[in-house]
Design an enzyme around this catalytic site. Sequence first.
Site, PDB file in Angstrom:
ATOM      1  N   ASN A 291      13.938 -29.508  49.159  1.00  0.00           N
ATOM      2  CA  ASN A 291      13.372 -28.432  48.976  1.00  0.00           C
ATOM      3  C   ASN A 291      12.897 -27.923  50.344  1.00  0.00           C
ATOM      4  O   ASN A 291      11.772 -27.567  50.923  1.00  0.00           O
ATOM      5  CB  ASN A 291      11.928 -28.530  48.327  1.00  0.00           C
ATOM      6  N   LEU A 292      13.800 -27.557  51.246  1.00  0.00           N
ATOM      7  CA  LEU A 292      13.654 -27.554  52.408  1.00  0.00           C
ATOM      8  C   LEU A 292      13.331 -26.139  52.989  1.00  0.00           C
ATOM      9  O   LEU A 292      13.550 -25.184  52.176  1.00  0.00           O
ATOM     10  CB  LEU A 292      15.263 -27.797  53.164  1.00  0.00           C
TER      11      LEU A 292
ATOM     12  N   ALA B  17      11.695 -24.024  56.809  1.00  0.00           N
ATOM     13  CA  ALA B  17      11.917 -23.695  58.234  1.00  0.00           C
ATOM     14  C   ALA B  17      11.581 -24.815  59.203  1.00  0.00           C
ATOM     15  O   ALA B  17      12.042 -25.334  60.188  1.00  0.00           O
ATOM     16  CB  ALA B  17      11.175 -22.369  58.783  1.00  0.00           C
TER      17      ALA B  17
ATOM     18  N   HIS C 247      11.738 -28.141  58.091  1.00  0.00           N
ATOM     19  CA  HIS C 247      13.032 -29.040  58.126  1.00  0.00           C
ATOM     20  C   HIS C 247      14.253 -28.659  59.008  1.00  0.00           C
ATOM     21  O   HIS C 247      14.711 -29.398  59.795  1.00  0.00           O
ATOM     22  CB  HIS C 247      13.469 -28.944  56.679  1.00  0.00           C
TER      23      HIS C 247
ATOM     24  N   GLN D  98       7.848 -43.834  46.756  1.00  0.00           N
ATOM     25  CA  GLN D  98       6.981 -43.647  47.603  1.00  0.00           C
ATOM     26  C   GLN D  98       5.827 -42.627  46.902  1.00  0.00           C
ATOM     27  O   GLN D  98       4.739 -42.125  47.470  1.00  0.00           O
ATOM     28  CB  GLN D  98       7.265 -42.937  49.015  1.00  0.00           C
TER      29      GLN D  98
ATOM     30  N   ASP E 162       3.697 -35.161  59.390  1.00  0.00           N
ATOM     31  CA  ASP E 162       3.506 -36.572  58.693  1.00  0.00           C
ATOM     32  C   ASP E 162       3.137 -37.527  59.814  1.00  0.00           C
ATOM     33  O   ASP E 162       3.992 -38.556  60.084  1.00  0.00           O
ATOM     34  CB  ASP E 162       4.457 -36.819  57.950  1.00  0.00           C
TER      35      ASP E 162
ATOM     36  N   ARG F  92       4.967 -28.534  49.539  1.00  0.00           N
ATOM     37  CA  ARG F  92       3.945 -28.478  48.375  1.00  0.00           C
ATOM     38  C   ARG F  92       3.147 -27.100  48.507  1.00  0.00           C
ATOM     39  O   ARG F  92       2.264 -27.001  47.612  1.00  0.00           O
ATOM     40  CB  ARG F  92       3.138 -29.675  48.377  1.00  0.00           C
TER      41      ARG F  92
END
Length: 281
Positions: free
Chosen positions: A32-33, A35, A37, A61, A152, A189
């Site tokens: 679900n890439l 910009a 990524h 995870q 992250d 998300r």
Amino acid sequence: MQTVQDAPALRAAIRGWRSQGQTVGLVPTMGNLHAGHHSLLKLARARADRVVASVFVNPTQFGPNEDFERYPRTLAQDQAGLAEHGCDLLFAPEVATMYPYGAAHGVSIHVPGITDTLEGAHRPGHFDGVATVVCKLFNLVQPDLAVFGQKDFQQLKVIERMVRDLALPLKVLGAPTLRADDGLALSSRNQYLSGAERAQAPLVRQTLQQMRELLDKGHARRIIEEAAHSKLERAGFVPDYAVIRRAEDLAEPADGEREGLVALIAARLGTTRLIDNLPFD
């Protein structure tokens, strides 16, 4: 761009590159890439001769009642974006390739200490799943470098520690967080947000900036954290944490400590959990 799903085809392609003396960069993703990524690909492309991206929604995870089943799976769209942004090979394995004994029965990697706080405390087992799947990808690809987003932040620190502790022969690069014009960190998300929630979401970034400003003015860390938590609650968020930590190990800084710090927030807005951070240096 070539797409492969199994380990032999992946390794065959990489052997061909290695035979020509080429270096390899890896960008692990769950698909679900967007910009953000693609910016990781750009950094990998600048540092390596060849770039491998992986798309794998890793079941280990995700905790109970999290969004594993509804996490967007958009492989065809991802393939087009990766090809456009300079990816040489996409590795899109099935679960059986990554977990030949089943996701619940395979070897698991635990990185102690740094995984016990913040995301690790609120999502038990999450970082065991992250460390395990990333280590598997490192073994499969054997890259010279791997790129992860600084959004992250705790995940990046966990992986850096795992690589150092296991003496894995690669360099981990952290890429700056890409943001929308209003400051919201790009995330797969974000599409879960309603229109009203999307308009409210940039408050997370604004709160991080205010935390830095208050620390610069000499306010006590605990008072800053309490104020940030309250600000988010008043705006309709449900915060898991809004804290200032040492960037190196995410430990609580000593009173008066000002160097090498980072502010981190995780908060729910409606059904969507948002995370973001702001290094102070």
